[in-house]
Scaffold this motif. Structure first.
Motif, short mmCIF file in Angstrom:
data_model
loop_
_atom_site.label_atom_id
_atom_site.label_comp_id
_atom_site.label_asym_id
_atom_site.label_seq_id
_atom_site.Cartn_x
_atom_site.Cartn_y
_atom_site.Cartn_z
N VAL A 54 0.86 -1.18 0.00
CA VAL A 54 0.00 0.00 0.00
C VAL A 54 0.90 1.23 0.00
N LEU A 55 0.76 2.05 -1.04
CA LEU A 55 1.51 3.30 -1.16
C LEU A 55 0.58 4.45 -0.81
N VAL A 56 0.93 5.20 0.22
CA VAL A 56 0.06 6.27 0.72
C VAL A 56 0.55 7.61 0.19
N GLU A 57 -0.33 8.29 -0.53
CA GLU A 57 -0.03 9.61 -1.09
C GLU A 57 -0.90 10.67 -0.41
N PRO A 58 -0.33 11.84 -0.11
CA PRO A 58 -1.13 12.88 0.56
C PRO A 58 -2.25 13.46 -0.31
N ARG A 59 -2.09 13.42 -1.63
CA ARG A 59 -3.06 14.09 -2.50
C ARG A 59 -3.66 13.11 -3.51
N ARG A 60 -4.95 13.34 -3.81
CA ARG A 60 -5.67 12.44 -4.71
C ARG A 60 -5.06 12.41 -6.11
N LEU A 65 -2.10 9.64 -10.51
CA LEU A 65 -1.02 9.74 -11.50
C LEU A 65 0.07 8.71 -11.24
N ALA A 66 0.42 8.50 -9.98
CA ALA A 66 1.46 7.52 -9.65
C ALA A 66 1.02 6.12 -10.06
N VAL A 100 -2.34 2.25 -4.52
CA VAL A 100 -1.99 3.64 -4.20
C VAL A 100 -3.24 4.30 -3.65
N VAL A 101 -3.15 4.78 -2.41
CA VAL A 101 -4.32 5.34 -1.73
C VAL A 101 -3.96 6.66 -1.06
N THR A 102 -4.98 7.41 -0.72
CA THR A 102 -4.76 8.63 0.07
C THR A 102 -4.79 8.28 1.55
N GLU A 103 -4.36 9.23 2.36
CA GLU A 103 -4.28 8.99 3.80
C GLU A 103 -5.66 8.67 4.40
N GLU A 129 5.08 16.37 3.93
CA GLU A 129 3.83 17.13 3.83
C GLU A 129 2.92 16.75 4.98
N ARG A 130 3.37 17.00 6.19
CA ARG A 130 2.72 16.51 7.39
C ARG A 130 1.26 16.90 7.45
N SER A 131 0.43 15.96 7.91
CA SER A 131 -0.99 16.21 8.10
C SER A 131 -1.48 15.35 9.25
#
Length: 199
Positions: A54-60, A65-66, A100-103, A129-131
């Protein structure tokens, strides 16, 4: 895939650490290839045992795209080996090995399936890009690893984050640092355009 991307130089070291450790931190500058090269390079590691990444990306947009780019590298469409899930958009099938998913999606998954069944590695990309969602998701993954899944591996990737505190948080996880490729730049100053007298 461009084999000259800087992250290829540190893949052997990263593989070695993840074989023997339950986590790692990868520091790699923008453009090094970490987002799309690392998941594809790790998908067949023996320690995964057929589990997914699972690859976690901060933005949709970055998540979509990834996933699409990685799928193209395999000659596929998103939803086969590589898929993604963001709000209101899902391209994941039973054949998907890299998700690939968002947080926010990961948080909901952790609430529904605290063991993260079928997942062998969670990669937190762009962690600088802390959240609140990202920090909470990592904290929950650490709890899952400590209480339920000692085989779960965690990888935190960032371009600018100080790796020491994150390494300590992951249990003194090894830090892998990737350099960048410098290209010569030539500066050319053009003369100003000639002035025209409109009077």
């Amino acid at each position: 895939m461009a084999a000259e991307l800087p992250v290829f130089q540190v893949l052997p070291e990263l593989r070695q650490h993840l074989r023997s450790e339950r986590g790692a931190v990868l520091c790699a500058p923008p453009g090094s290839g970490k987002t799309t090269v690392v998941p594809l390079a790790l998908r067949d590691e023996a320690w995964l045992g057929g589990s997914s990444i699972v690859l976690v990306e901060p933005r949709r947009l970055a998540a979509r795209l990834a996933a699409v780019y990685m799928a193209e590298q395999l000659g596929e469409e998103a939803g086969r080996t590589v898929g993604y899930q963001v709000r209101f958009d899902r391209r994941i099938t039973a054949a998907t090995r890299i998700e690939v998913v968002t947080e926010g999606i990961l948080l909901r998954r952790l609430q529904q399936d605290p063991e993260l069944a079928g997942v062998g590695l969670v990669i937190f990309d762009e962690f600088h890009e802390r959240s609140l969602d990202g920090d909470f998701a990592l904290a929950l993954c650490l709890e899952v690893r400590a209480a339920l899944r000692d085989d779960l591996r965690l990888l935190v990737m960032s371009a600018t984050l100080d790796p020491a505190p994150v390494s300590q948080l992951l249990g003194d996880a090894p830090v892998v640092t990737c350099g960048t490729t410098l290209y010569p730049v030539t500066v050319i100053h053009l003369p100003p355009p000639p002035r025209t007298d409109s009077g």
